[in-house]
Enzyme design. Structure first.
Site, PDB file in Angstrom:
ATOM      1  N   HIS A 185      56.561   7.681 -26.375  1.00  0.00           N
ATOM      2  CA  HIS A 185      56.548   7.790 -24.896  1.00  0.00           C
ATOM      3  C   HIS A 185      55.297   7.372 -24.050  1.00  0.00           C
ATOM      4  CE1 HIS A 185      57.778   8.878 -20.717  1.00  0.00           C
ATOM      5  NE2 HIS A 185      56.736   9.461 -20.678  1.00  0.00           N
ATOM      6  N   HIS A 196      53.394   4.267 -21.333  1.00  0.00           N
ATOM      7  CA  HIS A 196      52.311   4.396 -20.247  1.00  0.00           C
ATOM      8  C   HIS A 196      51.048   3.406 -20.369  1.00  0.00           C
ATOM      9  CE1 HIS A 196      53.863   7.642 -17.866  1.00  0.00           C
ATOM     10  NE2 HIS A 196      54.084   8.310 -18.807  1.00  0.00           N
ATOM     11  N   GLU A 247      57.132   7.046 -13.610  1.00  0.00           N
ATOM     12  CA  GLU A 247      58.158   7.251 -14.586  1.00  0.00           C
ATOM     13  C   GLU A 247      59.282   6.376 -14.450  1.00  0.00           C
ATOM     14  OE1 GLU A 247      57.748   8.626 -17.231  1.00  0.00           O
ATOM     15  OE2 GLU A 247      56.339  10.409 -17.069  1.00  0.00           O
ATOM     16  N   SER A 253      60.304   3.313 -22.377  1.00  0.00           N
ATOM     17  CA  SER A 253      60.609   4.115 -23.630  1.00  0.00           C
ATOM     18  C   SER A 253      61.959   4.597 -23.809  1.00  0.00           C
ATOM     19  CB  SER A 253      59.316   5.141 -23.582  1.00  0.00           C
ATOM     20  OG  SER A 253      59.972   6.174 -22.656  1.00  0.00           O
TER      21      SER A 253
END
Length: 273
Positions: free
Chosen positions: A134, A139, A180, A199
């Site tokens: 993730h 990111h 997010e 993700s």
């Protein structure tokens, strides 16, 4: 599988055993097993296929320039050479979720904390704490884009200020609906840029294809009033028109005044009509 500021303590008295004062730990890349590297490869391959035509162009570019498509969990020394050369960011290993003040301090100094573990094969679709897949796959590619790199650093600075003001719950909503679970308009179409979606195999499809969630233009005062849930697909998303506009919004806004204004108004339901 993401940083949820409603589920962590705002500060902790001491880092866990083996961690430095800033909660970082050596990656010790060689300790990852063949099965763990294979798990990364499974996650990477299926998510890259799912995201074709769904993610913003800068995400695909970031995967390429950072060479994240190479087999196995990335070694941070090599990854950081390329990332730092692009935008001055580095990835640092942490044992898991870190206190909010430590997290924002890292961001303010252009360091992104990544969990130093990977999920098991039985948890391919869900786990509670953010793991290396993730954190790095979701990111890091966009940290190679200057506007997002600067936005993340600004969020770190604003996060520390929000902690001092007792307004982290408001700033958390901005983080949630951008970093997010953000969507962007690109070439006239909706695209994904939030790491929680990038993700997630299921939400990558749901966020763009489902008729259920509401999708609204990004407006900072509205975002600061909108609640969120961390245990289900989102019922609402905000759409940014450009990353430069997003960066400008946080750099020019009087966030303290917006926090005070939001506190006088009722919260908004993200799925409202």
């Amino acid at each position: 599988m993401f940083k949820d500021f409603t589920e962590t303590d705002p500060a902790a008295p001491a880092p866990p055993a083996g961690a430095a004062a800033d909660w970082t730990v050596p990656q010790n890349w060689h300790r990852f097993t063949g099965e763990e590297h294979a798990t990364w490869d499974i996650l990477f391959a299926r998510q890259q296929e799912m995201l074709r035509g769904r993610a913003v162009a800068a995400f695909e570019e970031g995967l390429d320039v950072l060479r994240l498509s190479r087999p196995g969990i990335p070694e941070f020394g090599e990854l950081n050479e390329r990332l730092h050369r692009r935008t001055g960011w580095t990835v640092v290993s942490v044992p898991g979720l870190v206190p909010d003040d430590i997290f924002f301090e890292h961001l303010a100094n252009r360091r992104f904390p990544a969990g130093n573990f990977i999920r098991s094969r039985s948890q391919l679709d869900y786990l509670e704490e953010p793991d290396v897949f993730h954190d790095v796959f979701g990111h890091v590619p966009l940290l190679a884009l200057p506007a997002i790199a600067d936005f993340m650093q600004a969020l770190g600075q604003k996060g520390l200020e929000a902690l001092d003001l007792g307004m982290l719950d408001r700033l958390a909503r901005l983080y949630w609906y951008t970093v997010e679970f953000g969507l962007a308009r690109e070439g006239g179409a909706l695209r994904i840029f939030g790491a929680g979606i990038l993700s997630s195999f299921g939400e990558s499809r749901f966020s763009l294809d489902s008729a259920e969630p509401r999708r609204r233009p990004f407006a900072l005062p509205e975002v600061l009033r909108t609640t969120y849930r961390s245990d289900a697909f989102q019922t609402g998303y905000f759409v940014v028109e450009s990353f430069e506009a997003l960066l400008d919004a946080i750099l020019t806004a009087d966030l303290e005044a917006l926090y005070a204004e939001a506190a006088l108004l009722p919260d908004l339901d993200p799925g409202r009509a």
